[in-house]
Write a protein that holds these residues in place. Structure first.
Motif, PDB file in Angstrom:
ATOM      1  N   LYS A  37      17.208  10.549  -9.194  1.00 19.28           N
ATOM      2  CA  LYS A  37      18.129  11.402  -8.788  1.00 19.28           C
ATOM      3  C   LYS A  37      17.769  12.969  -8.970  1.00 19.28           C
ATOM      4  N   LYS A  38      17.301  13.104 -10.113  1.00 18.15           N
ATOM      5  CA  LYS A  38      16.924  14.627 -10.155  1.00 18.15           C
ATOM      6  C   LYS A  38      15.318  14.270 -10.168  1.00 18.15           C
ATOM      7  N   GLU A  39      14.563  15.436  -9.314  1.00 15.95           N
ATOM      8  CA  GLU A  39      13.141  15.092  -9.006  1.00 15.95           C
ATOM      9  C   GLU A  39      12.417  15.093 -10.437  1.00 15.95           C
ATOM     10  N   GLY A  40      11.615  14.115 -10.582  1.00 20.36           N
ATOM     11  CA  GLY A  40      10.555  14.225 -11.832  1.00 20.36           C
ATOM     12  C   GLY A  40      11.309  13.912 -13.001  1.00 20.36           C
ATOM     13  N   ILE A  41      12.617  13.655 -12.980  1.00 18.36           N
ATOM     14  CA  ILE A  41      13.334  13.138 -14.314  1.00 18.36           C
ATOM     15  C   ILE A  41      13.797  11.780 -14.148  1.00 18.36           C
ATOM     16  N   CYS A  42      13.781  10.864 -15.257  1.00 20.58           N
ATOM     17  CA  CYS A  42      14.252   9.558 -15.355  1.00 20.58           C
ATOM     18  C   CYS A  42      15.711   9.353 -15.250  1.00 20.58           C
ATOM     19  N   ASP A  43      16.250   8.679 -14.499  1.00 20.47           N
ATOM     20  CA  ASP A  43      17.793   8.504 -14.372  1.00 20.47           C
ATOM     21  C   ASP A  43      18.206   7.907 -15.800  1.00 20.47           C
ATOM     22  N   THR A  44      17.244   7.168 -16.086  1.00 22.39           N
ATOM     23  CA  THR A  44      17.983   6.207 -17.303  1.00 22.39           C
ATOM     24  C   THR A  44      17.871   7.154 -18.730  1.00 22.39           C
ATOM     25  N   LEU A 101       0.641  -0.941   0.246  1.00 19.99           N
ATOM     26  CA  LEU A 101      -0.047   0.076   0.024  1.00 19.99           C
ATOM     27  C   LEU A 101       0.902   1.297   0.080  1.00 19.99           C
ATOM     28  N   LYS A 102       1.965   1.280   0.767  1.00 23.85           N
ATOM     29  CA  LYS A 102       2.924   2.332   0.783  1.00 23.85           C
ATOM     30  C   LYS A 102       3.574   2.566  -0.721  1.00 23.85           C
ATOM     31  N   ARG A 103       4.117   1.460  -1.265  1.00 25.31           N
ATOM     32  CA  ARG A 103       4.740   1.694  -2.603  1.00 25.31           C
ATOM     33  C   ARG A 103       3.864   2.278  -3.687  1.00 25.31           C
ATOM     34  N   LEU A 104       2.679   1.731  -3.794  1.00 24.95           N
ATOM     35  CA  LEU A 104       1.617   2.179  -4.693  1.00 24.95           C
ATOM     36  C   LEU A 104       1.225   3.532  -4.541  1.00 24.95           C
ATOM     37  N   GLY A 105       1.135   4.202  -3.653  1.00 25.12           N
ATOM     38  CA  GLY A 105       0.826   5.607  -3.587  1.00 25.12           C
ATOM     39  C   GLY A 105       1.713   6.621  -4.243  1.00 25.12           C
ATOM     40  N   GLY A 106       3.090   6.372  -4.220  1.00 23.01           N
ATOM     41  CA  GLY A 106       3.994   7.437  -4.690  1.00 23.01           C
ATOM     42  C   GLY A 106       4.732   6.982  -6.068  1.00 23.01           C
ATOM     43  N   ARG A 107       4.245   6.011  -6.606  1.00 19.96           N
ATOM     44  CA  ARG A 107       4.977   5.547  -7.941  1.00 19.96           C
ATOM     45  C   ARG A 107       4.885   6.378  -8.934  1.00 19.96           C
ATOM     46  N   GLN A 108       6.306   6.736  -9.819  1.00 27.88           N
ATOM     47  CA  GLN A 108       6.377   7.285 -10.860  1.00 27.88           C
ATOM     48  C   GLN A 108       6.808   6.603 -11.873  1.00 27.88           C
ATOM     49  N   VAL A 109       6.293   6.704 -13.089  1.00 24.97           N
ATOM     50  CA  VAL A 109       7.060   5.882 -14.152  1.00 24.97           C
ATOM     51  C   VAL A 109       7.580   6.741 -15.387  1.00 24.97           C
ATOM     52  N   CYS A 110       8.622   6.132 -15.958  1.00 24.42           N
ATOM     53  CA  CYS A 110       9.001   6.863 -17.220  1.00 24.42           C
ATOM     54  C   CYS A 110       8.108   6.570 -18.591  1.00 24.42           C
ATOM     55  N   ALA A 159      13.602  11.602 -19.535  1.00 27.34           N
ATOM     56  CA  ALA A 159      12.481  12.182 -19.838  1.00 27.34           C
ATOM     57  C   ALA A 159      11.562  12.430 -18.410  1.00 27.34           C
ATOM     58  N   ALA A 160      10.517  13.111 -18.534  1.00 30.68           N
ATOM     59  CA  ALA A 160       9.921  13.773 -17.308  1.00 30.68           C
ATOM     60  C   ALA A 160       9.221  12.447 -17.020  1.00 30.68           C
ATOM     61  N   LEU A 161       9.001  12.099 -15.612  1.00 31.92           N
ATOM     62  CA  LEU A 161       8.216  11.061 -14.999  1.00 31.92           C
ATOM     63  C   LEU A 161       7.050  11.525 -14.829  1.00 31.92           C
ATOM     64  N   VAL A 162       6.055  10.255 -15.146  1.00 36.20           N
ATOM     65  CA  VAL A 162       4.522  10.526 -14.873  1.00 36.20           C
ATOM     66  C   VAL A 162       3.932   9.593 -13.850  1.00 36.20           C
ATOM     67  N   VAL A 163       2.789   9.911 -13.480  1.00 35.14           N
ATOM     68  CA  VAL A 163       2.004   9.063 -12.543  1.00 35.14           C
ATOM     69  C   VAL A 163       1.086   8.298 -13.306  1.00 35.14           C
ATOM     70  N   ARG A 164       0.892   7.010 -13.344  1.00 37.90           N
ATOM     71  CA  ARG A 164       0.062   6.338 -14.143  1.00 37.90           C
ATOM     72  C   ARG A 164      -1.334   6.316 -13.869  1.00 37.90           C
ATOM     73  N   LYS A 219       9.244   8.166  -2.380  1.00 37.94           N
ATOM     74  CA  LYS A 219      10.067   7.907  -0.998  1.00 37.94           C
ATOM     75  C   LYS A 219      11.064   6.796  -1.035  1.00 37.94           C
ATOM     76  N   THR A 220      10.434   5.570  -1.719  1.00 38.38           N
ATOM     77  CA  THR A 220      11.319   4.432  -1.517  1.00 38.38           C
ATOM     78  C   THR A 220      12.209   4.126  -2.774  1.00 38.38           C
ATOM     79  N   LEU A 221      12.259   4.858  -3.873  1.00 36.99           N
ATOM     80  CA  LEU A 221      13.170   4.553  -4.801  1.00 36.99           C
ATOM     81  C   LEU A 221      13.082   5.981  -5.592  1.00 36.99           C
ATOM     82  N   PRO A 222      13.537   7.072  -5.089  1.00 37.75           N
ATOM     83  CA  PRO A 222      13.531   8.545  -5.873  1.00 37.75           C
ATOM     84  C   PRO A 222      14.413   8.613  -7.059  1.00 37.75           C
TER      85      PRO A 222
END
Ligand code: AMP
Length: 213
Positions: free
Chosen positions: A146-153, A122-131, A156-161, A141-144
């Motif tokens: 490096k740069k807020e809202g930006i994909c490390d790989t 339940l904690k994990r699903l709340g804050g998921r961001q995907v590229c 691209a700008a991250l989104v919430v599904r 929270k658990t796997l941020p």
């Protein structure tokens, strides 16, 4: 061809683990959710019910998935190793997969059940961001990233599904419990089940999953 199946509730970390293990082992990560999102984005599905079912956290019809996997087996390299993340999700899909695998000489090596207690899910699903570009998954929270809202790989700008709303999350958990969780027993009966603890960090889960593959 060889195939591994990753089972686990939404938020168990199937996608993150499948992506990392595929990269480490030169396997192919097969996310049916990502394939379906791709089909919707490029307008290849004329069925409006598919989008609405996905956004609500409900399953799309078995027949659509079975056709997709049949096409994948036709086009994949015969020496490829596939890691299925999100397929099969119902017993009829698992039965159809056995049939397709026999037709295309695919060995289903193992189904790995990634096990995580519900309070962590339940904690994990709340804050998921995907590229949206490369499919990498982060968590505020658990796997941020490096740069807020930006994909490390890929940058691209991250989104919430669309299906990470509280209502859809609730639905996905119910659908999982009713339709997908029985697959653990199904693969156990078939003598193909392995279990791995996915409650720690992503690195820890990868290590535990690889140990049982
Ligand atoms: P996922 O990215 O695996 O969480 O999947 C997102 C959504 O795609 C699910 O909630 C379903 O609506 C749909 N989906 C993905 N895989 C399947 C499947 N094997 N069977 C039915 N629906 C699926």
């Amino acid at each position: 061809m060889k195939a591994f199946i990753f089972l686990g509730a939404p938020g168990a970390g199937k996608g993150t683990a499948a992506a990392r293990i595929a990269e480490k082992t030169n396997a192919r990560h097969v996310s049916t959710g990502a394939m379906l999102r791709g089909i919707l984005e490029n307008g290849a599905s004329r069925d409006p019910a598919v989008k609405s079912r996905m956004n609500k956290g409900e399953l799309v019809p078995d027949s659509m998935l079975i056709d997709m996997i049949g096409e994948l087996f036709k086009s994949a390299d015969s020496d490829a190793t596939l890691i299925f993340d999100g397929f099969p999700r119902t017993v009829p899909q698992a039965e159809a997969l056995e049939k397709l695998a026999a037709e295309h000489s695919v060995e289903i090596v193992k189904a790995v059940s990634i096990e995580v207690p519900e309070e962590i899910i339940l904690k994990r699903l709340g804050g998921r961001q995907v590229c949206p570009a490369c499919g990498a998954v982060f968590h505020v929270k658990t796997l941020p990233s490096k740069k807020e809202g930006i994909c490390d790989t890929c940058g691209a700008a991250l989104v919430v599904r669309n299906d990470d709303t509280p209502e859809a999350i609730k639905n996905r958990l119910v659908v999982h419990a009713e339709k997908t969780a029985p697959l653990v027993g199904w693969y156990e009966k078939a003598g193909k089940l392995a279990r791995a603890d996915g409650s720690g960090s992503a690195d820890d889960a990868v290590e535990k999953i690889m140990a049982v593959m």
